[in-house]
Structure formats: structure tokens, C-alpha cells
Motif scaffolding. Sequence first.
Motif, PDB file in Angstrom:
ATOM      1  N   ALA A   8       0.836  -1.195   0.000  1.00  0.00           N
ATOM      2  CA  ALA A   8       0.000   0.000   0.000  1.00  0.00           C
ATOM      3  C   ALA A   8       0.876   1.252   0.000  1.00  0.00           C
ATOM      4  N   ILE A   9       0.351   2.336  -0.561  1.00  0.00           N
ATOM      5  CA  ILE A   9       1.054   3.619  -0.586  1.00  0.00           C
ATOM      6  C   ILE A   9       0.236   4.609   0.222  1.00  0.00           C
ATOM      7  N   VAL A  10       0.756   4.995   1.388  1.00  0.00           N
ATOM      8  CA  VAL A  10       0.089   5.942   2.260  1.00  0.00           C
ATOM      9  C   VAL A  10       0.975   7.173   2.384  1.00  0.00           C
ATOM     10  N   ASP A  11       0.472   8.309   1.934  1.00  0.00           N
ATOM     11  CA  ASP A  11       1.259   9.535   2.008  1.00  0.00           C
ATOM     12  C   ASP A  11       1.610   9.848   3.467  1.00  0.00           C
ATOM     13  N   PRO A  12       2.827  10.270   3.739  1.00  0.00           N
ATOM     14  CA  PRO A  12       3.217  10.579   5.118  1.00  0.00           C
ATOM     15  C   PRO A  12       2.358  11.659   5.779  1.00  0.00           C
ATOM     16  N   LYS A  13       1.728  12.515   4.991  1.00  0.00           N
ATOM     17  CA  LYS A  13       0.896  13.573   5.549  1.00  0.00           C
ATOM     18  C   LYS A  13      -0.516  13.103   5.889  1.00  0.00           C
ATOM     19  N   ALA A  14      -0.897  11.928   5.419  1.00  0.00           N
ATOM     20  CA  ALA A  14      -2.222  11.410   5.742  1.00  0.00           C
ATOM     21  C   ALA A  14      -2.308  11.119   7.234  1.00  0.00           C
ATOM     22  N   GLU A  15      -3.513  11.303   7.806  1.00  0.00           N
ATOM     23  CA  GLU A  15      -3.716  11.078   9.240  1.00  0.00           C
ATOM     24  C   GLU A  15      -4.608   9.851   9.415  1.00  0.00           C
ATOM     25  N   LEU A  16      -4.013   8.741   9.818  1.00  0.00           N
ATOM     26  CA  LEU A  16      -4.726   7.497  10.034  1.00  0.00           C
ATOM     27  C   LEU A  16      -4.616   7.089  11.498  1.00  0.00           C
ATOM     28  N   ASP A  17      -5.742   6.753  12.105  1.00  0.00           N
ATOM     29  CA  ASP A  17      -5.681   6.185  13.444  1.00  0.00           C
ATOM     30  C   ASP A  17      -4.844   4.901  13.391  1.00  0.00           C
ATOM     31  N   PRO A  18      -4.107   4.599  14.448  1.00  0.00           N
ATOM     32  CA  PRO A  18      -3.259   3.395  14.428  1.00  0.00           C
ATOM     33  C   PRO A  18      -4.027   2.096  14.186  1.00  0.00           C
ATOM     34  N   SER A  19      -5.332   2.101  14.444  1.00  0.00           N
ATOM     35  CA  SER A  19      -6.112   0.875  14.254  1.00  0.00           C
ATOM     36  C   SER A  19      -6.639   0.703  12.837  1.00  0.00           C
ATOM     37  N   VAL A  20      -6.394   1.655  11.955  1.00  0.00           N
ATOM     38  CA  VAL A  20      -6.879   1.566  10.578  1.00  0.00           C
ATOM     39  C   VAL A  20      -6.108   0.496   9.812  1.00  0.00           C
ATOM     40  N   GLU A  21      -6.822  -0.345   9.080  1.00  0.00           N
ATOM     41  CA  GLU A  21      -6.213  -1.358   8.225  1.00  0.00           C
ATOM     42  C   GLU A  21      -6.247  -0.884   6.772  1.00  0.00           C
ATOM     43  N   VAL A  22      -5.155  -1.083   6.068  1.00  0.00           N
ATOM     44  CA  VAL A  22      -5.066  -0.726   4.650  1.00  0.00           C
ATOM     45  C   VAL A  22      -4.556  -1.933   3.888  1.00  0.00           C
ATOM     46  N   GLY A  23      -5.338  -2.393   2.895  1.00  0.00           N
ATOM     47  CA  GLY A  23      -5.013  -3.604   2.178  1.00  0.00           C
ATOM     48  C   GLY A  23      -4.011  -3.411   1.048  1.00  0.00           C
ATOM     49  N   PRO A  24      -3.656  -4.513   0.394  1.00  0.00           N
ATOM     50  CA  PRO A  24      -2.641  -4.479  -0.660  1.00  0.00           C
ATOM     51  C   PRO A  24      -2.988  -3.512  -1.790  1.00  0.00           C
ATOM     52  N   TYR A  25      -1.997  -2.761  -2.224  1.00  0.00           N
ATOM     53  CA  TYR A  25      -2.050  -1.918  -3.417  1.00  0.00           C
ATOM     54  C   TYR A  25      -3.034  -0.753  -3.299  1.00  0.00           C
ATOM     55  N   SER A  26      -3.496  -0.454  -2.103  1.00  0.00           N
ATOM     56  CA  SER A  26      -4.343   0.723  -1.925  1.00  0.00           C
ATOM     57  C   SER A  26      -3.479   1.976  -1.828  1.00  0.00           C
ATOM     58  N   ILE A  27      -4.108   3.121  -2.144  1.00  0.00           N
ATOM     59  CA  ILE A  27      -3.385   4.393  -2.164  1.00  0.00           C
ATOM     60  C   ILE A  27      -4.164   5.401  -1.324  1.00  0.00           C
ATOM     61  N   ILE A  28      -3.475   6.038  -0.372  1.00  0.00           N
ATOM     62  CA  ILE A  28      -4.088   7.032   0.496  1.00  0.00           C
ATOM     63  C   ILE A  28      -3.342   8.346   0.291  1.00  0.00           C
ATOM     64  N   GLY A  29      -4.079   9.411  -0.055  1.00  0.00           N
ATOM     65  CA  GLY A  29      -3.458  10.691  -0.369  1.00  0.00           C
ATOM     66  C   GLY A  29      -3.114  11.522   0.851  1.00  0.00           C
ATOM     67  N   PRO A  30      -2.449  12.667   0.643  1.00  0.00           N
ATOM     68  CA  PRO A  30      -1.888  13.452   1.752  1.00  0.00           C
ATOM     69  C   PRO A  30      -2.930  14.189   2.585  1.00  0.00           C
ATOM     70  N   ASN A  31      -4.099  14.457   2.030  1.00  0.00           N
ATOM     71  CA  ASN A  31      -5.102  15.246   2.743  1.00  0.00           C
ATOM     72  C   ASN A  31      -6.240  14.385   3.276  1.00  0.00           C
ATOM     73  N   ARG A  33      -7.962  11.909   6.166  1.00  0.00           N
ATOM     74  CA  ARG A  33      -8.009  11.586   7.605  1.00  0.00           C
ATOM     75  C   ARG A  33      -8.978  10.425   7.786  1.00  0.00           C
ATOM     76  N   ILE A  34      -8.554   9.377   8.494  1.00  0.00           N
ATOM     77  CA  ILE A  34      -9.371   8.177   8.672  1.00  0.00           C
ATOM     78  C   ILE A  34      -9.418   7.818  10.148  1.00  0.00           C
ATOM     79  N   GLY A  35     -10.641   7.590  10.655  1.00  0.00           N
ATOM     80  CA  GLY A  35     -10.840   7.319  12.063  1.00  0.00           C
ATOM     81  C   GLY A  35     -10.637   5.867  12.447  1.00  0.00           C
ATOM     82  N   ALA A  36     -10.719   5.602  13.735  1.00  0.00           N
ATOM     83  CA  ALA A  36     -10.396   4.296  14.303  1.00  0.00           C
ATOM     84  C   ALA A  36     -11.283   3.185  13.762  1.00  0.00           C
ATOM     85  N   GLY A  37     -10.680   2.021  13.594  1.00  0.00           N
ATOM     86  CA  GLY A  37     -11.413   0.822  13.245  1.00  0.00           C
ATOM     87  C   GLY A  37     -11.826   0.698  11.803  1.00  0.00           C
ATOM     88  N   THR A  38     -11.531   1.683  10.981  1.00  0.00           N
ATOM     89  CA  THR A  38     -11.896   1.615   9.565  1.00  0.00           C
ATOM     90  C   THR A  38     -10.975   0.654   8.826  1.00  0.00           C
TER      91      THR A  38
END
Length: 263
Positions: A8-31, A33-38
Motif C-alpha cells: 500500500a502507498i500511504v502519504d506521510p501527511k495522511a492522518e490514520l488512526d493506528p487501528s486503521v487497516e489498509v489492504g494491498p495496493y491501496s493508495i491514500i493521499g496526503p489530505n 483523515r481516517i478514524g479508528a477501526g476503519t
Amino acid sequence: MSLIHQTAIVDPKAELDPSVEVGPYSIIGPNVRIGAGTVVGPHVVIEGHTTIGRDNKFFQFSSIGAAPQDKKWNGEPTRLEIGDRNTIREFVTFNLGTAQDKGVTRLGSDNWISAYVHLAHDCQVGSNTIFSNNAQLAGHVEVGDWAILSGYCGVHQFCKIGAHAFVGMYTSLTQDVPPFVMVAGNPAAAKGINIEGLKRRGFTREQIDGIRAAYKSLYRAGLTLEEAKAALQEQEAESTEAAAADVRALREFLGVSTRGIVR
């Protein structure tokens, strides 16, 4: 163990709760924000100024927060806001808002969004709705709480769909749907009130009888729209508090309808 897959590619500026799961080959942009448990499944793209709440589930190949499909959009920092506990299935597309409207596309909480659903720019969708496969919203559409949109229905821009309304399969919707009303067909036509849905949500017999009487005033009594509004106001005044609230919701919807109602 990291909950973000190594591909997965998660921009360093993205804000993800530590409990967020991100699967293979997904892309998260810099702006973003994702809350817990997502949970973000594989091959999902989330971009733009997008805020996502808690305990959502994104299935594979959904595109969330992409630029609006509007030629007037010129890169303004418009937004997408998603609430909590939504299920968002395969190939769903949610677009950002535009500066010509509220500047934000919104989805509430506890919604069930099936595959291939499209929420265009500036749509405002409430909570506890169900969108079946391939339900499509054009720009600036408003959908109230507990509404159900069946498969392959298409909604024209700027339409409003009231709370607890039901839109049938393959319906072509170019006018507003009042609360509690079922519509179907091409062009859409009113088919009664959503009795089964109301029963499942705990509406009492008194409330349902009140909504049924209001529907008859609006659709079956041969009244003009202005005459029907007056009849609803009279019914509201004569009803108990619980029943009056539902009639009031219907009457107030008529006051904010801009495209005219399906009638």
C-alpha cells in the motif's frame, strides 16, 4: 505488526488512526483523515480533502474523494466527509464537492452502499440509507435518513429524496420524492407509502395511519398542490403530537422542494 500492507502507498501527511487497516495496493493521499477501526480493502484509492469516521469498511476497487466530474471545478480545495460504520462495496465512486455549492459531498453514518454506486459532487446523504447496486446520484442531490434506492435507479441533479422514501428498481427520477413515499417507473410515479419500511423502523399504527391520510390528501384527493398543503396543515393541527410530526415533515418538504415532486 503493521496494519498497513507493505504494497500500500500511504502519504506521510495522511492522518490514520493506528487501528486503521489498509489492504494491498491501496493508495491514500496526503489530505486524507481516517478514524479508528476503519478497514480499507485492497486496490482502494482515497484522495482529495477527505475525512472518514470510525469503523467503516471499504471493499476493493472503490474510488473515494476523486475530483468532481464538473467542468467548472478548477482545483479548489473542496471536501468529502464520510461518517461512521458505513459499508462501501466494490467499484463505488464518491467525488469531492464544488465551490459552486456547499463545497463538500457528505455521507452520514450506518449506510449500506452496494457495488457500483456513484455519489457525485455536492451530494448530501443522511444516515441508515440503503443504495442497491448501480444506484446513481448526479450532482447536488439530497437524500434523507432511512431512504432506500433500488438497483439501477438514476437521480437527476438537484433532486431531493425525503426520509424513509423508497425508489424502485430502474427508476428514472427527475423530480423530488417526499418523505415516506414509494416511487417507481420511467418516468417515476408515486406508488403509495413505504409501509413495510415504516413498520420495520417501529412506526406505530397511529403514525402510519396519519402518513397514509397525508398521502391521500397529496395524491388521491384531486387537490392542487397548494390545496394539498393547506389540507396537510389542517391535518397536522388535528393530529396527536407523534402523528403531527410526520405530517409536518411531509408538509415542510413540500416547502423546500425546488424541482417539483413526483405526483
